[in-house]
Structure formats: C-alpha cells, structure tokens
Design an enzyme around this catalytic site. Structure first.
Site, PDB file in Angstrom:
ATOM      1  N   ASP A 177       0.731  -1.158   0.070  1.00 52.53           N
ATOM      2  CA  ASP A 177      -0.057   0.231   0.030  1.00 52.53           C
ATOM      3  C   ASP A 177       1.019   1.241  -0.085  1.00 52.53           C
ATOM      4  O   ASP A 177       1.776   1.322   0.767  1.00 52.53           O
ATOM      5  CB  ASP A 177      -0.955   0.149   1.384  1.00 52.53           C
ATOM      6  CG  ASP A 177      -1.848   1.116   1.257  1.00 52.53           C
ATOM      7  OD1 ASP A 177      -2.783   1.099   0.376  1.00 52.53           O
ATOM      8  OD2 ASP A 177      -2.225   1.875   2.230  1.00 52.53           O
ATOM      9  N   GLU A 227       1.903  -0.298  -5.055  1.00 53.49           N
ATOM     10  CA  GLU A 227       1.062   0.712  -5.264  1.00 53.49           C
ATOM     11  C   GLU A 227       2.237   2.081  -5.445  1.00 53.49           C
ATOM     12  O   GLU A 227       2.317   2.486  -4.347  1.00 53.49           O
ATOM     13  CB  GLU A 227       0.152   0.775  -4.225  1.00 53.49           C
ATOM     14  CG  GLU A 227      -1.131   2.090  -4.877  1.00 53.49           C
ATOM     15  CD  GLU A 227      -1.881   2.482  -3.784  1.00 53.49           C
ATOM     16  OE1 GLU A 227      -2.999   2.934  -4.098  1.00 53.49           O
ATOM     17  OE2 GLU A 227      -1.474   2.664  -2.716  1.00 53.49           O
TER      18      GLU A 227
HETATM   19  C1  BGC Z   1      -5.542   2.215  -0.553  1.00 57.12           C
HETATM   20  C2  BGC Z   1      -6.789   3.122  -0.228  1.00 57.12           C
HETATM   21  C3  BGC Z   1      -6.155   3.477   1.424  1.00 57.12           C
HETATM   22  C4  BGC Z   1      -4.956   4.157   1.343  1.00 57.12           C
HETATM   23  C5  BGC Z   1      -4.436   4.472   2.849  1.00 57.12           C
HETATM   24  C6  BGC Z   1      -4.484   3.434  -0.820  1.00 57.12           C
HETATM   25  O1  BGC Z   1      -3.427   3.222  -1.570  1.00 57.12           O
HETATM   26  O2  BGC Z   1      -5.825   1.781  -1.846  1.00 57.12           O
HETATM   27  O3  BGC Z   1      -7.845   2.377  -0.143  1.00 57.12           O
HETATM   28  O4  BGC Z   1      -7.227   4.370   1.844  1.00 57.12           O
HETATM   29  O5  BGC Z   1      -4.166   3.850   0.675  1.00 57.12           O
HETATM   30  O6  BGC Z   1      -3.892   3.301   3.237  1.00 57.12           O
END
Ligand code: BGC
Length: 504
Positions: free
Chosen positions: A186, A246
């Site tokens: 994430d 990500e």
């Molecule tokens: C996730 C979101 C989340 C955020 C904070 C993002 O990359 O996909 O859903 O709110 O990170 O963790």
C-alpha cells in the site's frame, strides 16, 4: 512450476468486506471468500489480492491496521485464512495479501509503546492529508504533532528509524510462512519522508489521482534499499513469491525505478485507469508505460478498476465501452488486475449521503464523495437485495435494480459480461510483445502472439480483416466493429493455411 508466473498473471482484487458474507453480519469475510473459490476458478484468474482483513478499528476500512499478524474476528480466524490459502492453491489460484507499511492505526500498540516509530514535529508544516485537512494532528500527551498523510487515525511510520524495518521483517515472514504468494504494498512510494520535512512549495490538487506527483515528502531514495532487502527475503522462499507496489505517479519513468530487477516484481501503472476512453490517449499511455518499464526489463501491470476509483462502466459512460475496455486490458502484454464486480459490469452506485462511510466523504463534509460507490457488496443471486451476499443487512446498501447483474443471472447467458470475461481469460494471449498495426483515428489495433486486438473506441466503424474471430465484446459483431466495441482475431498462418474468414 511456471517461471515468473506474475509477469503475465491475471490478479483478482477482493475487497474483503464486500465480496461474500458467511455469517450474516453484513460484512464479507474469509469463509465467504473460501466458498466462492470455485467461481473464481471458473472465471479463470491466476491469483487473488485480498485487501486488509487484519484487526482494525476501521477508520479507513482496514487500511488502519492495529495488528499485522492476525485476522480481525469480523472476517474470521487465522485458521480460516489458512483454509482459503489451502483451497485456493488446490485450485491452482495464488493468494497475495495487502501490506500496509506507510502507516498503522493509532490504536496499534506501537503508537503508545514506541512513539519514536512515528514522524513527529514541534510545528506542523503545510502538508495536506489525502483525505482532507492538514496532515498533522497535535498529540497532547507528547506536546507534538504527528504526521498522517491519510486520516488522523493513520499515523505515518518513520522508516528512517531502523526499528521499524526490524518490526516488518517478521510480519512478512509470518504471512510467507503461512503460504502467501506475495504482497501488494500500500502507498509503496511514500514510506520514507524527506528527513527535513520541508513545506510543499504551493498547494496542489489533492483530488486528482496523481497528487503524489506534487509531494516533495515522498519517493525518497532510501525506499529502494528497503525493497531490495524485501526482494532478497521473498526470494529466499520457494515458489516465486512476489511484491507488487502501489506506486502512484503519472510518469512511468518514476515508477520504473521501483521495478528494477532487484526490487519489486510489479508495480501498478495507473496511467490506463485514469485515462479517458479516447484511442489516442490510451495509445500514448500504453506506449509510455511499455517504454519506461521495458528500459528496466520489468513487466507492466494494467488496471482499469480498483476499490479507490469509480466503476469502469460509469467512467466510460456505458457498459458497452467497459466491455470493449476489458478486451483491451486483457490483450496488453504483462499482468492485469481485475476488481471484484468488474467481471459483472457493475456501475458506480449512487448512495444516499447517510449511507456513505468513506473517510474522504466524512472528512471533507461531503465535498468529495469518496469511494463507497465502487465498494457496494457484490450481487450473487436472487431478485432483490441482499442478492445472496449476506443473510443480513449489507454494510453498504445495494441498488434494487441489480437483479440482472447477479452472478446467477449472468452465468448461463453467453451474451453476459461475466461470459465475456470468462472467455477472454481463457483466450487471452500470453507472452509476446505488442506490435501496433494500422489504427485509423479513434481505434487501437495491435498484434500479440498471433492474436490481433482491435478496439473501436470512437470511429464510425472498423472493418475486421481476414482471420478467425476469437471473441467480440458485443454478441452481434461479425465483419465490422461499431464504435465502443472490440474484438480478438486469430490471424491466418499462411504456411499452414489455417486462416478463416471472420464472416460466418
Ligand atoms: C488504498 C486506499 C487507502 C490508502 C491509505 C491506498 O493506497 O488503496 O484504499 O485508503 O491507501 O491506506
């Protein structure tokens, strides 16, 4: 075992609380996922990505983790998790899980026991939170401000403190030992903050998808050392475990730095996801992405939907466009990520304000609607809510008009979106580079692995050349593609004389 399976795998994202509920509390859970594995096998996906199911007070629906090595009782138990992995593996489906290392929940014990794991300042700088408001909150006990790039309940970890890294290695091992095939990291580009915490030079548009482009705080060089170490750790396990980050930048050259051969295996490339349904724009994004990632020998991964963005049919303005987009997505070289419900052609749901739960909606007083509309629980069967998702009350209300979108309704209909995805996953080309072919304005035509992918986004019509029609995004397509349709053609192999006309 297939070498580097992740390079061209199809991953299926399960937003756990919205997938399938086994115990009637209105929240999807691990036993619910387990019961639907045969459906996913039949769909033909290679791997799952499960969003956070760890104990969490739910300020951001699980992305505020209070314990990284357990299952929240609302979603099941560790034994339930093990059963999902075992059953999925038995069906030939790999399982990846979400790792949230940028921040924890403010209820994680570290926040009280190890405040030095977090980023503190005597005076806040001008950084805004992605969810609205400042990125700093005053903590009266410490007399300082702590950083949270997201909600105040999600304090950012200070990765410059080596103890944080030491805490995470056992967490990765914990899940690797349980058999996971990898992690989705994430906000993988923002773990290390600029040590001087400088002010941002000017306000930047937080509501745009690539707001990280503007942030000075993130994308610090130290993060690459961390990913190299994690790569070594994963490689020490058998079975080709993988990391997908990500990494949210608009310039794929910035993303490429994260997928050099000794770092992450894959990154998300959100270029396509945030691109308009316009042939020239899509082609430019595809070319830029392939060129940048090709430079470092990385495989691309393509996404058209996830749990943070409005559903594709709504963004493209029609289910027809979304179905054509599916054939584009699944013909591109590299990995593809599908989001649960995409294969059903679901629309973004317009929810009443009182039903909305996203911290983005709540923290901006409704100025930004947030992401609830793509998180509505899936319709499985029946004619009315809860459409087989639960025996109770779904955590977000489902539209009454979804009866035609259920898995049950679509499974037996060869013209359904589900049938299209099943056929596309079975026939999808694997391996081979993309070679553009003559593409009249408003269209995309390319060849890969003997398959010609033709997408007519907006031209009045596009003639299909000679070849065997493998799949079309609309049932009535024969010799000509009307706007908002796509087709795959197997090209004739002259020496074998196998070609057949697309005309029946
Ligand atoms: C996730 C979101 C989340 C955020 C904070 C993002 O990359 O996909 O859903 O709110 O990170 O963790």
């Amino acid at each position: 075992m297939e070498a580097e399976w992740w390079r061209d795998a199809v991953f299926y994202e399960i937003y756990v609380r919205s997938f399938s509920d086994s115990d009637g509390d209105g929240l999807g859970d691990l036993p619910g996922i387990r019961s639907r594995l045969p459906y996913l096998r039949e769909l033909g996906v290679d791997a799952l990505w499960l969003t956070p199911f760890y104990p969490s007070p739910d300020a951001d629906h699980g992305y505020d983790v209070a314990d990284y090595a357990d299952v929240d009782p609302r979603f099941g138990t560790l034994a339930d998790f093990d059963a999902v992995v075992a059953d999925a593996h038995a069906l030939g489906i790999r399982v990846t899980v979400d790792l949230v290392p940028n921040h924890t929940s403010d209820r994680h014990r570290w926040f009280t026991e190890h405040p030095d794991y977090y980023v503190w300042a005597d005076r806040p700088n001008n950084w805004p939170s992605h969810f609205g408001g400042p990125a700093w909150t005053f903590d009266a006990t410490r007399g300082k401000y702590y950083l949270h790039l997201f909600a105040p309940e999600q304090p950012d970890l200070d990765w410059h403190n080596p103890a944080v890294k030491d805490e995470f290695e056992p967490i990765l091992r914990f899940w690797l030992d349980r058999g996971v095939d990898g992690f989705r990291i994430d906000v993988g580009h923002s773990l290390y903050k600029h040590p001087e915490l400088p002010d941002e030079p000017e306000p930047f548009p937080l509501e745009t998808p690539f707001s990280s482009d503007w942030r000075l705080a993130v994308d610090q060089p130290e993060v690459h050392g961390l990913y190299r170490e994690w790569r070594v750790l994963l490689d020490s396990y058998p079975g080709e475990r993988m990391l997908v980050g990500e990494i949210v930048f608009s310039d794929p050259r910035r993303i490429a730095e994260y997928v050099r051969s000794d770092e992450l295996h894959l990154s998300f490339n959100f270029g396509l996801l945030h691109e308009e349904w316009r042939a020239d724009r899509l082609r430019m994004t595809i070319d830029r992405t392939l060129a940048a990632l090709g430079e470092v020998g990385a495989s691309s991964s393509w996404v058209l939907e996830n749990h943070d963005v409005a559903r594709l049919a709504t963004r493209y303005g029609s289910l027809r466009g979304a179905r054509a987009g599916a054939l584009l997505l699944l013909a591109l070289p590299g990995a593809a990520f599908l989001y649960a419900g995409q294969e059903l052609g679901l629309d973004e749901v317009e929810l009443p304000d009182e039903a909305r739960r996203d911290p983005i909606f709540l923290r901006t007083n409704g100025e930004r609607l947030g992401r609830d509309g793509c998180r509505v629980p899936l319709p499985w069967s029946g004619d009315a809510p809860p459409f087989g998702f639960t025996t109770g009350e779904p955590w977000l209300p489902q539209p009454a008009g979804w009866s035609g979108f259920t898995v049950e309704a679509q499974a037996g209909d060869p013209a359904s979106t589900l049938a299209l995805y099943r056929a596309a996953l079975a026939a999808r080309p694997r391996g081979g580079a993309l070679a553009w072919r003559e593409s009249p304005p408003g269209t995309l035509v390319f060849e890969r692995d003997g398959l010609l992918c033709l997408v007519n986004v907006s031209a009045p019509s596009l003639d299909l050349p000679e070849g065997e029609l493998v799949l079309a995004s609309e049932p009535d397509v024969t010799a000509v593609l009307p706007p908002e349709t796509a087709a795959w053609l197997r090209l004739p192999v002259p020496s074998l004389g196998r070609g057949r006309s697309a005309r029946p």
